[in-house]
Design a protein around this motif. Structure first.
Motif, PDB file in Angstrom:
ATOM      1  N   ASN A 103       0.816  -1.217   0.000  1.00 34.68           N
ATOM      2  CA  ASN A 103       0.000   0.000   0.000  1.00 34.68           C
ATOM      3  C   ASN A 103       0.851   1.269   0.000  1.00 34.68           C
ATOM      4  OD1 ASN A 103      -2.374   1.518  -0.002  1.00 34.68           O
ATOM      5  ND2 ASN A 103      -2.582   1.484   2.231  1.00 34.68           N
ATOM      6  N   ALA A 104       1.873   1.287  -0.851  1.00 32.79           N
ATOM      7  CA  ALA A 104       2.792   2.427  -0.907  1.00 32.79           C
ATOM      8  C   ALA A 104       2.210   3.582  -1.707  1.00 32.79           C
ATOM      9  CB  ALA A 104       4.117   1.996  -1.522  1.00 32.79           C
ATOM     10  N   LYS A 105       2.754   4.753  -1.498  1.00 33.13           N
ATOM     11  CA  LYS A 105       2.566   5.898  -2.380  1.00 33.13           C
ATOM     12  C   LYS A 105       3.916   6.211  -3.016  1.00 33.13           C
ATOM     13  CE  LYS A 105      -1.752   6.568  -1.227  1.00 33.13           C
ATOM     14  NZ  LYS A 105      -2.823   6.065  -2.124  1.00 33.13           N
ATOM     15  N   VAL A 106       3.898   6.961  -4.118  1.00 34.58           N
ATOM     16  CA  VAL A 106       5.116   7.263  -4.864  1.00 34.58           C
ATOM     17  C   VAL A 106       5.296   8.769  -4.973  1.00 34.58           C
ATOM     18  CG1 VAL A 106       6.385   6.932  -7.012  1.00 34.58           C
ATOM     19  CG2 VAL A 106       4.770   5.178  -6.252  1.00 34.58           C
ATOM     20  N   ILE A 107       6.465   9.240  -4.601  1.00 39.84           N
ATOM     21  CA  ILE A 107       6.858  10.620  -4.898  1.00 39.84           C
ATOM     22  C   ILE A 107       7.931  10.528  -5.973  1.00 39.84           C
ATOM     23  CG2 ILE A 107       7.750  12.795  -4.002  1.00 39.84           C
ATOM     24  CD1 ILE A 107       6.931  11.919  -1.211  1.00 39.84           C
ATOM     25  N   MET A 108       7.711  11.189  -7.102  1.00 42.25           N
ATOM     26  CA  MET A 108       8.639  11.110  -8.214  1.00 42.25           C
ATOM     27  C   MET A 108       9.738  12.168  -8.086  1.00 42.25           C
ATOM     28  SD  MET A 108       7.258   8.551  -9.622  1.00 42.25           S
ATOM     29  CE  MET A 108       8.403   8.410 -10.993  1.00 42.25           C
ATOM     30  N   THR A 109      10.931  11.828  -8.585  1.00 39.37           N
ATOM     31  CA  THR A 109      12.074  12.737  -8.587  1.00 39.37           C
ATOM     32  C   THR A 109      12.752  12.675  -9.955  1.00 39.37           C
ATOM     33  OG1 THR A 109      13.755  11.137  -7.873  1.00 39.37           O
ATOM     34  CG2 THR A 109      12.426  12.160  -6.137  1.00 39.37           C
ATOM     35  N   SER A 110      13.902  13.316 -10.049  1.00 35.22           N
ATOM     36  CA  SER A 110      14.647  13.309 -11.308  1.00 35.22           C
ATOM     37  C   SER A 110      15.847  12.369 -11.286  1.00 35.22           C
ATOM     38  CB  SER A 110      15.119  14.725 -11.649  1.00 35.22           C
ATOM     39  OG  SER A 110      14.025  15.600 -11.800  1.00 35.22           O
ATOM     40  N   GLY A 111      16.090  11.669 -10.172  1.00 36.15           N
ATOM     41  CA  GLY A 111      17.238  10.771 -10.109  1.00 36.15           C
ATOM     42  C   GLY A 111      17.504  10.301  -8.700  1.00 36.15           C
ATOM     43  N   GLY A 112      18.567   9.511  -8.543  1.00 39.37           N
ATOM     44  CA  GLY A 112      18.859   8.884  -7.273  1.00 39.37           C
ATOM     45  C   GLY A 112      19.250   9.854  -6.170  1.00 39.37           C
ATOM     46  N   SER A 113      20.091  10.842  -6.480  1.00 39.25           N
ATOM     47  CA  SER A 113      20.474  11.824  -5.467  1.00 39.25           C
ATOM     48  C   SER A 113      19.267  12.612  -4.992  1.00 39.25           C
ATOM     49  CB  SER A 113      21.532  12.774  -6.014  1.00 39.25           C
ATOM     50  OG  SER A 113      22.762  12.114  -6.226  1.00 39.25           O
ATOM     51  N   ASP A 114      18.358  12.941  -5.921  1.00 40.24           N
ATOM     52  CA  ASP A 114      17.107  13.597  -5.547  1.00 40.24           C
ATOM     53  C   ASP A 114      16.311  12.721  -4.582  1.00 40.24           C
ATOM     54  OD1 ASP A 114      17.565  15.740  -7.232  1.00 40.24           O
ATOM     55  OD2 ASP A 114      16.215  15.053  -8.806  1.00 40.24           O
ATOM     56  N   SER A 115      16.234  11.424  -4.899  1.00 46.68           N
ATOM     57  CA  SER A 115      15.440  10.509  -4.083  1.00 46.68           C
ATOM     58  C   SER A 115      16.007  10.402  -2.679  1.00 46.68           C
ATOM     59  CB  SER A 115      15.386   9.127  -4.743  1.00 46.68           C
ATOM     60  OG  SER A 115      14.764   9.192  -6.011  1.00 46.68           O
ATOM     61  N   ALA A 116      17.333  10.399  -2.560  1.00 43.31           N
ATOM     62  CA  ALA A 116      17.963  10.320  -1.242  1.00 43.31           C
ATOM     63  C   ALA A 116      17.648  11.560  -0.412  1.00 43.31           C
ATOM     64  CB  ALA A 116      19.475  10.150  -1.403  1.00 43.31           C
ATOM     65  N   ASP A 117      17.853  12.746  -0.984  1.00 41.31           N
ATOM     66  CA  ASP A 117      17.556  13.965  -0.238  1.00 41.31           C
ATOM     67  C   ASP A 117      16.093  14.005   0.197  1.00 41.31           C
ATOM     68  OD1 ASP A 117      20.165  14.823  -0.612  1.00 41.31           O
ATOM     69  OD2 ASP A 117      19.564  16.872  -1.071  1.00 41.31           O
ATOM     70  N   LEU A 118      15.207  13.594  -0.703  1.00 45.35           N
ATOM     71  CA  LEU A 118      13.783  13.557  -0.392  1.00 45.35           C
ATOM     72  C   LEU A 118      13.501  12.630   0.790  1.00 45.35           C
ATOM     73  CD1 LEU A 118      10.707  13.712  -0.894  1.00 45.35           C
ATOM     74  CD2 LEU A 118      11.040  12.083  -2.773  1.00 45.35           C
ATOM     75  N   ALA A 119      14.074  11.434   0.772  1.00 49.87           N
ATOM     76  CA  ALA A 119      13.814  10.463   1.835  1.00 49.87           C
ATOM     77  C   ALA A 119      14.254  10.975   3.194  1.00 49.87           C
ATOM     78  CB  ALA A 119      14.516   9.142   1.511  1.00 49.87           C
ATOM     79  N   PHE A 120      15.425  11.602   3.240  1.00 39.54           N
ATOM     80  CA  PHE A 120      15.940  12.064   4.521  1.00 39.54           C
ATOM     81  C   PHE A 120      15.141  13.270   5.036  1.00 39.54           C
ATOM     82  CE2 PHE A 120      20.051  10.402   2.493  1.00 39.54           C
ATOM     83  CZ  PHE A 120      19.732   9.102   2.852  1.00 39.54           C
ATOM     84  N   LYS A 121      14.715  14.150   4.124  1.00 41.63           N
ATOM     85  CA  LYS A 121      13.854  15.256   4.532  1.00 41.63           C
ATOM     86  C   LYS A 121      12.526  14.727   5.071  1.00 41.63           C
ATOM     87  CE  LYS A 121      13.204  18.905   2.027  1.00 41.63           C
ATOM     88  NZ  LYS A 121      12.940  19.776   0.843  1.00 41.63           N
TER      89      LYS A 121
END
Length: 428
Positions: A103-121
């Motif tokens: 039952n996940a939701k998805v937040i889209m980004t432009s790449g892996g570094s973006d995804s990491a910063d997003l996760a930690f925030k």
């Protein structure tokens, strides 16, 4: 205005000591299948899948055609506020069906570094919303790599990526923990205090840090440690996602269900820049209530329509050609091809047999960069990673003969470089 340094390319390359690469750059102009061609006409077997991403190989016309059709219809439209585009919506629905998180939701980004910063925030914001503002520290493992944005730079376990920015951590309140020692990690948690820790992040199989598979039982143990201490567990599947670990996601293989999963590279096989974050309901649920706060994050190109079409086409190819299953089958082929290197002179350790990827760690006295250069001269791209480790991570469409060629080329390169006299032996 003119170039004030004529003869020197205007492009400043990533992760490069520029004086060393000037005049030696390999300019890639074409790619087909598992091969790329340089501007000098040299054909190279791409044993690294570019930067870990070319899972389905180069030059797939299916993706080119899908992308061209989408651009003619709508290049993109943002997904801020009440706006969305159709392709981002359909891709998100497809991804949650593949996700190792229920039952996940998805937040889209432009790449892996973006995804990491997003996760930690998001990890920090999650605890703030719950009224626990002290839970801010992000734990990461020694030798880990989570991109090079500000937060990724701060949590990396590769020390030289952290140096030179005015402090031990570009973003404060991060801490490194042992790579595989659960007792050692538990000791850090006790020292720091679980009440101060927002999340711990781990690559299921470490990539840039040297292709390091998890110790048996480590990942389930890490998840339990996180759960027992009320710490979010984040899996960085930027490299392992979409088949590299012999399953759509490595979390499936290792039996863990994280709170968040980072995605990128294999999501489009590098055909267009796209990343994302899978978020479990224990996190997203708090932001979907009537009186919920806004999570203040978003990227202009997150959910980019044309990039999302590339992702759809890439996943179509993975499924129609059974390439995830092929990756799983080739895992043992690569392991067997490299087996003789385990006892070879100049080799410290061969790490293979877990995922369709391998790391061959060389002795300190063997020049890994010279080994890489020898391989390229012989027609095979193999990179030297931190820790003097040779990276092998071919596209899923390589043949068994090509895997043998990769192993043979690397073996010859190591033998050649290892046989060269050192400066001390030459009396220099």
């Amino acid at each position: 205005m003119t170039n004030s340094s004529p003869g020197i390319p205007a492009l400043w390359s990533g992760q490069a000591h520029m004086p060393s690469v000037l005049g030696r750059q390999l300019v890639i102009v074409e790619g087909t299948g598992a091969y790329v061609t340089t501007s000098a006409g040299q054909t190279l077997l791409d044993a690294t899948s570019g930067l870990w991403h070319a899972n389905i190989g180069h030059g797939r016309t299916e993706i080119a055609d899908a992308v061209a059709a989408q651009i003619r219809k709508l290049e993109t439209y943002h997904v801020f506020g009440r706006f969305a585009n159709e392709v981002a919506l359909t891709l998100a629905e497809r991804l949650v069906k593949l996700a190792p998180v229920d039952n996940a939701k998805v937040i889209m980004t432009s790449g892996g570094s973006d995804s990491a910063d997003l996760a930690f925030k998001l990890a920090r914001r999650h605890w703030q919303v719950q009224g626990r503002p002290d839970k801010r520290i992000i734990l990461s493992r020694e030798r880990s790599y989570h991109g090079l944005h500000a937060f990724g730079t701060s949590v990396t376990g590769i020390e030289f990526n952290r140096e030179g920015y005015g402090g031990p951590s570009l973003v404060p309140e991060t801490r490194r923990v042992p790579t595989h020692d659960l007792d050692g990690i538990a000791a850090v948690v006790a020292e720091v205090g679980a009440e101060n820790i927002a999340a711990i992040v781990a690559e299921p199989i470490m990539g840039t840090g040297g292709v390091i598979p998890p110790a048996p039982g480590f990942l389930p143990g890490l998840q339990k440690l996180a759960n027992d201490n009320d710490i979010l567990f984040i899996a960085d599947e930027v490299i392992t996602g979409f088949g590299r670990a012999g399953a759509m996601f490595a979390c499936e293989r290792f039996g863990v269900q994280p709170d968040m999963v980072l995605m990128a590279k294999g999501l489009t096989s590098g055909y267009l820049p796209l990343g994302g974050l899978l978020v479990a309901p224990g996190i997203w649920g708090r932001f979907y209530r009537e009186n919920a706060p806004v999570f203040r994050h978003g990227l202009t190109y997150s959910g980019h329509a044309t990039a999302s079409v590339a992702a759809h086409a890439n996943i179509d190819i993975l499924e129609k050609e059974f390439l995830v299953e092929r990756s799983a089958a080739l895992e043992s082929v690569l392991h067997d091809a490299l087996s003789s290197l385990s006892s070879a002179s100049g080799v410290r350790e061969v790490r293979s047999g877990v995922g369709f990827m391998a790391g061959v760690e060389l002795d300190e006295g063997v020049n890994g960069e010279a080994v890489s250069e020898h391989c390229i001269d012989a027609g095979v791209i193999i990179r030297c990673l931190p820790g003097n480790t040779m990276q092998i991570c071919p596209p899923f469409i390589v043949t068994e003969d090509e895997i043998d060629r990769i192993a043979e080329t690397l073996t010859t390169a190591i033998e050649t470089v290892n046989a060269r006299p050192t400066a001390a032996a030459r009396g220099v």
